[in-house]
Every structure is written in structure tokens, then in C-alpha cells.
Design a protein around this motif. Structure first.
Motif, PDB file in Angstrom:
ATOM      1  N   ASN A 158      39.303  44.318  29.559  1.00 20.35           N
ATOM      2  CA  ASN A 158      39.954  44.919  30.308  1.00 20.35           C
ATOM      3  C   ASN A 158      41.275  43.724  30.759  1.00 20.35           C
ATOM      4  O   ASN A 158      42.318  44.244  30.861  1.00 20.35           O
ATOM      5  CB  ASN A 158      39.570  45.808  31.461  1.00 20.35           C
ATOM      6  N   ALA A 159      40.929  42.630  31.178  1.00 21.50           N
ATOM      7  CA  ALA A 159      41.663  41.525  31.779  1.00 21.50           C
ATOM      8  C   ALA A 159      42.528  41.095  30.308  1.00 21.50           C
ATOM      9  O   ALA A 159      43.805  40.487  30.752  1.00 21.50           O
ATOM     10  CB  ALA A 159      41.005  40.630  32.344  1.00 21.50           C
ATOM     11  N   GLU A 160      42.121  40.817  29.216  1.00 24.56           N
ATOM     12  CA  GLU A 160      42.793  40.307  28.223  1.00 24.56           C
ATOM     13  C   GLU A 160      42.925  41.421  26.914  1.00 24.56           C
ATOM     14  O   GLU A 160      41.786  41.345  26.128  1.00 24.56           O
ATOM     15  CB  GLU A 160      42.242  38.996  27.654  1.00 24.56           C
ATOM     16  N   PRO A 161      43.777  42.278  26.901  1.00 20.12           N
ATOM     17  CA  PRO A 161      43.685  43.586  25.918  1.00 20.12           C
ATOM     18  C   PRO A 161      43.612  42.777  24.616  1.00 20.12           C
ATOM     19  O   PRO A 161      43.083  43.584  23.637  1.00 20.12           O
ATOM     20  CB  PRO A 161      44.811  44.272  26.428  1.00 20.12           C
TER      21      PRO A 161
ATOM     22  N   MET B 166      45.963  46.330  31.226  1.00 18.94           N
ATOM     23  CA  MET B 166      45.889  46.474  32.559  1.00 18.94           C
ATOM     24  C   MET B 166      46.831  45.182  33.443  1.00 18.94           C
ATOM     25  O   MET B 166      46.417  43.894  33.027  1.00 18.94           O
ATOM     26  CB  MET B 166      44.481  46.328  33.200  1.00 18.94           C
ATOM     27  N   THR B 167      47.405  45.436  34.219  1.00 21.66           N
ATOM     28  CA  THR B 167      48.266  44.349  34.734  1.00 21.66           C
ATOM     29  C   THR B 167      47.832  44.021  36.058  1.00 21.66           C
ATOM     30  O   THR B 167      47.751  44.905  36.981  1.00 21.66           O
ATOM     31  CB  THR B 167      50.072  44.796  34.715  1.00 21.66           C
ATOM     32  N   ARG B 168      47.886  42.696  36.438  1.00 17.54           N
ATOM     33  CA  ARG B 168      47.223  42.348  37.576  1.00 17.54           C
ATOM     34  C   ARG B 168      48.303  41.539  38.288  1.00 17.54           C
ATOM     35  O   ARG B 168      48.830  40.593  37.745  1.00 17.54           O
ATOM     36  CB  ARG B 168      46.024  41.710  37.692  1.00 17.54           C
TER      37      ARG B 168
ATOM     38  N   SER C  11      35.258  34.094  35.365  1.00 21.10           N
ATOM     39  CA  SER C  11      35.593  33.079  35.984  1.00 21.10           C
ATOM     40  C   SER C  11      36.754  32.598  35.227  1.00 21.10           C
ATOM     41  O   SER C  11      37.950  32.234  36.068  1.00 21.10           O
ATOM     42  CB  SER C  11      34.503  31.646  36.224  1.00 21.10           C
ATOM     43  N   THR C  12      36.705  32.522  34.029  1.00 22.85           N
ATOM     44  CA  THR C  12      38.094  32.266  33.126  1.00 22.85           C
ATOM     45  C   THR C  12      39.262  33.277  33.695  1.00 22.85           C
ATOM     46  O   THR C  12      40.252  32.680  33.839  1.00 22.85           O
ATOM     47  CB  THR C  12      37.849  32.198  31.605  1.00 22.85           C
ATOM     48  N   VAL C  13      39.042  34.443  33.730  1.00 25.48           N
ATOM     49  CA  VAL C  13      39.779  35.371  34.035  1.00 25.48           C
ATOM     50  C   VAL C  13      40.598  35.202  35.479  1.00 25.48           C
ATOM     51  O   VAL C  13      41.631  35.166  35.955  1.00 25.48           O
ATOM     52  CB  VAL C  13      39.326  36.755  34.010  1.00 25.48           C
ATOM     53  N   VAL C  14      39.587  34.895  36.493  1.00 23.33           N
ATOM     54  CA  VAL C  14      39.948  34.332  37.835  1.00 23.33           C
ATOM     55  C   VAL C  14      40.866  33.189  37.773  1.00 23.33           C
ATOM     56  O   VAL C  14      41.838  33.094  38.526  1.00 23.33           O
ATOM     57  CB  VAL C  14      38.634  34.135  38.780  1.00 23.33           C
TER      58      VAL C  14
END
Length: 535
Positions: A190-193, A1-3, A110-113
Motif C-alpha cells: 500500500n505504501a509503494e504501489p 495511497m498518498t501520504r 521501518s523503510t517506509v517510515v
């Protein structure tokens, strides 16, 4: 998933600086006046009318950076596990010494944010989450259900049976705490495949069906896996775990409360039937059997998937609102940080969430006349941890109160009991900044204004962002940071700055496929005047 990522690294280069319950001594508070530098910084950040969106965005970016600093201090680098709380100076010696599944989930998202807003790079985020996931995989858990216990040592990962020499705890498996850990695991995958296998390996062993009681179509608060020697606690084996467990004597019977995240994840995984969405009550029906609750509800019966639902609301200041249990912001608005309830429920959540925010605002600014608003469980500036809320926005009769003095409202219940006159004044109201961040989506101008005034008028902002709570009449500040509350702030800011990426990581896929049709079919009885969405 690309953001898409919003870069705030330039701010860093320029040098701009659960539930888990913390038992905090009264000495960890301050009654000092506002710091001049912080007042000037916040006054520069945005105008009260919200006309300059660029300035407001820069202010949100600054808050994100400082809040992330608290997580950098909370986490034990060797294990990747965050502590539950830390002192306002962020010194490692001031950590609480324990953590929970909710805290761990909050650190993951929070790490993903932090990554998606440019505070850390991809490699650092991946390394941080990999360390955390390795530790989580090694934590002792209840193997038949895949669920985690309530307290662990963040330095070693050991399961705790005490939070201090004089504070023993019985190891417990909480449905809501495991729900927030699973949320963090789903988001991380989902944020870090590249870490999806590790995150999914843990989450897919978590069976939320083990909390579901089909006899009442609701979930339990949790269970113990050792005999509690209490005849009021049922020993049962809901999901064929191979041995009895001792369930809490209560179910989560109120719908508009934070445990619905566990329900949502269980439904999405096929562990809990879809009909459960309509099992918890919106309000109780208005009979004298329920006259111990806040006041009599109005509404009508409807049926969804064969389940009869009383679509009730409670009145508050000209609005009809589906209440929470205690009247707090956390109960109502933590879940929509991750699940777009108001988008999927246009006739239910889209109406109720803004009304709930409006109720909190009006209580703080008009009814109680504190001059500030935002009431939710938090540290008590006088010491310890307490539930705060707006009494009339909760189903529970006593409810959560907004002040230190526990000023409550005893409303009448028509045909069953008389009430008493409403209070003519309130005491030392306690506001928590995370409540305003939860309202950011629904009342952005009001939320930013409230936060700026809290930072301006009190010594309420430190190196890790906003301190946890402020008693607004005495000026006493709880100078600590809680992983849970900081995690809510990070999630709200991540959505605001990065096009709802936090929501997208969690709600895309099975969560949307299973829950959106349920939300689309329901119509709450909510009505009134609330802040307009997205303005």
C-alpha cells in the motif's frame, strides 16, 4: 495511497547522529554513567511539561533518524534481509547471524517510515524494499500453507536448523511471526504501489486459516511440518494442506496479546470466520477451575455473533483492566501501531489501552519505586533475552516480572486459594525503551519524559538510538539493538510524525471493513483512570 511526508533531512545535514529472541552475552552490557553529550542533547530536546510541542517534535525526529541508523546496520545489503540483532557499535561483525519473519516485516515498515519522514528518498526506499521482496519470494517456506519458517540466514536466505554451534532449532512455522511478516508485506504494497504485485504475490499465498482451530475458535501457536514424535502434539490437517502437520499443544487463548494480529489478518482475508474475534478470552470466568491464574476476575457475560463472551477484567490499583497474558507492554500495544483499535472500539480498546499504560506507569513509579517504567520482553542486561512485565496486569499466575530477581505477586483467588502478602520491595527493575514508544499515543508527555530520563541517567543511547534495555538500580545496560524492538520504535514514531500513516497503510480497506464492525459492537468491562488519549 498518498501520504504527507515530514522532512527531517535537515537534521541529517546538520550531522545529528521479536517474538524473535536474541541470545546476548553478558559482556555486551555496560554499567557506565550517562554520557555528557547525550544528556545535554536530550535536555535540550523537550521540557518535562511538554509545553513546547515544536521541541518535542524535533526530539522525535532525532530519535527516528538514529533508530533508522540501526536498521541500516542490521540489513545485509545483498539480500535486503535484516539481522535479528547487532551490537551497540553497529559493526557488521556483531550481527547475530539469523533473522525471522517478524524481523523482515519490521524492516519493511521501518523503510517506509524512513521514506515518509524524509530520511531516505523514494528511489532508495523502493530499491531497498524491492531487494527484500525478491529475497522473501525465494525463501524456503511451507508450500501448502504459504507460511515461513522461524529462522533464516540473512546473508544467504537459507533456512536454519541452528542459531549457533550449540543452539539447534527445529524449523517451526509460527502464527504470530508470520502475522508480522504479512503486516509488513501489506504495508509495503500500500505504501509503494510499484511493488504491490511483488508484495501481494507472497502475502496472498499465506493462509492464516491453517492456524485456526474451529473446535475451540482460537488459533494455534504454530506447527511443525515434520513428525515431532510427541503424543501431546496433535497431527492434523485443519485447512486441507494435503499432509499432516504437528500443531503446538497450546492455542492463543488470551485476547489482549500480540498474536491477535494473525487473527485480524486471517479475518480480513476471509480465511478465518468473523466469529473468531470473540473466541479468545478477555479473562477466564471466576471459578476454581481457573484459580491457577492471577486472581479472580469480575465481569458479565455478553453474546456477539452467537458467541458467548465473559467480559472480565482484573483489578489493579483502582482500575479494572482486560489483562494480557504476562503483563507486558508488547502484548497489549504492538497491534495498535497498525490497527486503530481504540478508534474502532470506543467501548473496549479506547478504554483499556490507556488504563494498561497507566498501570505500567504506576508500577514503575509508585508500586516498585524504580523511578522509571516500561516493561516488555527484551534483552536481559545480565545476558540473554527475557520476558518482563507487570505481574498483576497479566492473566498467568506467575506472570512476567519487572525485575531481575523475579519478584512476583501472589494474589488471593476468592473462595479457591489464599494469596500471600504483597512484596515490600522490588529488585533491579529492567525497563526497555520500546515500551515507552508503544505508550507514546496514550501518554505522550509521560512517555517522552521517561525516555529522556533513561537517556539522561544511564549510558543508554548510542549511534542507533536507545539501547535495548536498562537495569535501573544497577545501571547495567544491554548495549544491543534488536530488529523487533527497533521496528516497534520506528512504527510508533512514524505514526507520531506522519499523521498515523503506518496505521493507514495497513488498516485502510479490507482490514477496516472486516474488523471495525466487530470492535464497534463490543463493550469491555474496563474502567478507572488512565491518561487521556491524544494529550
Amino acid at each position: 495511497m498518498t501520504r504527507r511526508r515530514t522532512t527531517v533531512a535537515a537534521l541529517a545535514a546538520a550531522g545529528m547522529a521479536l517474538a524473535a529472541s536474541a541470545t546476548i552475552p553478558a559482556s555486551a552490557t555496560s554499567t557506565a554513567g550517562p554520557a555528557a553529550a547525550e544528556r545535554a542533547a536530550h535536555d535540550r530536546g523537550d521540557d518535562d511539561r511538554g509545553k513546547d510541542r515544536g521541541k518535542r517534535q524535533r526530539l522525535l525526529e532525532r530519535w527516528t533518524q538514529d533508530t533508522w541508523t540501526s536498521f541500516e546496520a542490521l540489513v545485509v545489503d545483498e539480500t535486503g534481509l535484516p539481522d535479528d540483532n547487532i551490537g551497540g557499535d553497529l559493526s557488521p561483525e556483531s550481527r547475530g547471524g539469523y533473522t525471522s519473519p517478524t524481523n523482515i516485516g519490521a524492516y519493511l515498515w521501518s523503510t517506509v517510515v524512513a521514506r515518509d519522514t524524509g530520511l531516505i528518498d523514494d528511489a532508495e526506499a523502493r530499491d531497498r524494499m524491492a531487494t527484500t521482496l525478491e529475497s522473501v519470494a525465494g525463501l524456503e517456506k511451507h508450500e501448502p500453507s504459504g507460511m515461513f519458517y522461524n529462522w533464516y540466514d540473512p546473508a544467504t536466505g537459507a533456512k536454519l536448523d541452528a542459531l549457533g554451534e550449540d543452539d539447534p532449532v527445529e524449523p517451526f512455522l509460527s502464527s504470530v511471526d508470520n502475522g508480522w511478516l504479512a503486516t509488513g508485506l501489506l504495508l509495503a504494497a500500500n505504501a509503494e504501489p510499484s511493488l504491490a504485485d511483488e508484495a501481494d504475490a507472497v502475502r496472498e499465498q499465506m493462509d492464516f486459516g491453517c492456524f485456526y482451530d474451529p473446535e475451540v475458535n482460537q488459533i494455534r501457536g504454530g506447527f511443525w511440518d515434520t513428525d515431532q514424535d510427541d503424543p501431546n502434539l496433535p497431527a492434523d490437517d485443519y485447512c486441507s494442506m494435503g499432509s499432516d502437520v504437528w500443531y503446538t499443544g497450546h492455542h492463543y487463548g488470551a485476547f489482549n496479546t500480540e498474536p491477535r494480529i494473525a487473527s485480524y489478518l486471517g479475518i480480513a482475508e476471509g480465511q478465518i470466520p468473523a466469529e473468531h474475534y470473540f473466541g479468545p478470552v478477555r479473562t477466564f470466568e471466576p471459578t476454581c477451575d481457573w484459580s491457577w491464574t492471577e486472581t479472580d476476575a469480575s465481569g458479565e457475560w455478553r453474546s456477539y455473533l452467537g458467541v458467548d463472551v465473559f467480559e472480565g477484567t482484573l483489578p489493579y490499583r483502582g482500575m479494572d483492566i482486560v489483562p494480557t497474558w504476562g503483563g507486558s507492554m508488547f502484548e497489549a500495544l504492538m497491534v495498535p501501531l497498525f490497527v486503530p483499535e481504540e478508534e474502532w472500539g470506543p467501548d473496549s480498546w479506547a478504554v483499556n489501552h490507556p488504563l494498561y499504560v497507566q498501570g505500567q506507569i504506576e508500577h514503575g513509579l509508585k508500586e516498585a519505586d524504580y523511578g522509571y517504567w516500561g516493561f516488555s520482553p527484551s534483552n536481559d542486561p545480565a545476558g540473554g533475552y527475557r520476558e518482563y512485565g507487570v505481574d498483576q496486569l497479566g492473566m498467568d499466575g506467575p506472570g512476567y516480572t519487572s525485575d531481575q530477581e523475579r519478584t512476583s505477586v501472589d494474589q488471593p483467588y476468592e473462595g479457591c486459594r489464599e494469596g500471600s502478602e504483597a512484596p515490600t520491595e522490588y529488585g533491579d527493575g529492567v525497563v526497555t525503551p520500546h515500551a515507552s514508544f508503544l505508550a507514546l499515543r496514550y501518554a505522550p508527555q509521560e512517555a517522552v519524559k521517561n525516555l529522556r530520563r533513561i537517556a539522561r541517567d544511564f549510558d543508554a543511547y548510542g549511534p542507533g538510538g536507545f539501547y535495548d534495555a536498562v537495569a535501573v538500580r544497577s545501571g547495567q545496560v544491554s548495549e544491543r539493538y534488536l530488529a523487533l524492538d527497533q521496528g516497534m520504535i520506528m512504527a510508533a514514531l512514524g505514526n507520531a510524525l506522519d499523521h498515523d500513516s503506518v496505521r493507514g497503510y495497513v488498516s485502510d480497506g479490507a482490514v477496516e471493513d472486516s474488523l471495525r464492525p466487530l470492535m464497534e459492537m463490543e463493550e469491555f468491562g474496563s474502567s478507572g483512570r488512565g491518561p487521556s488519549l491524544g494529550k
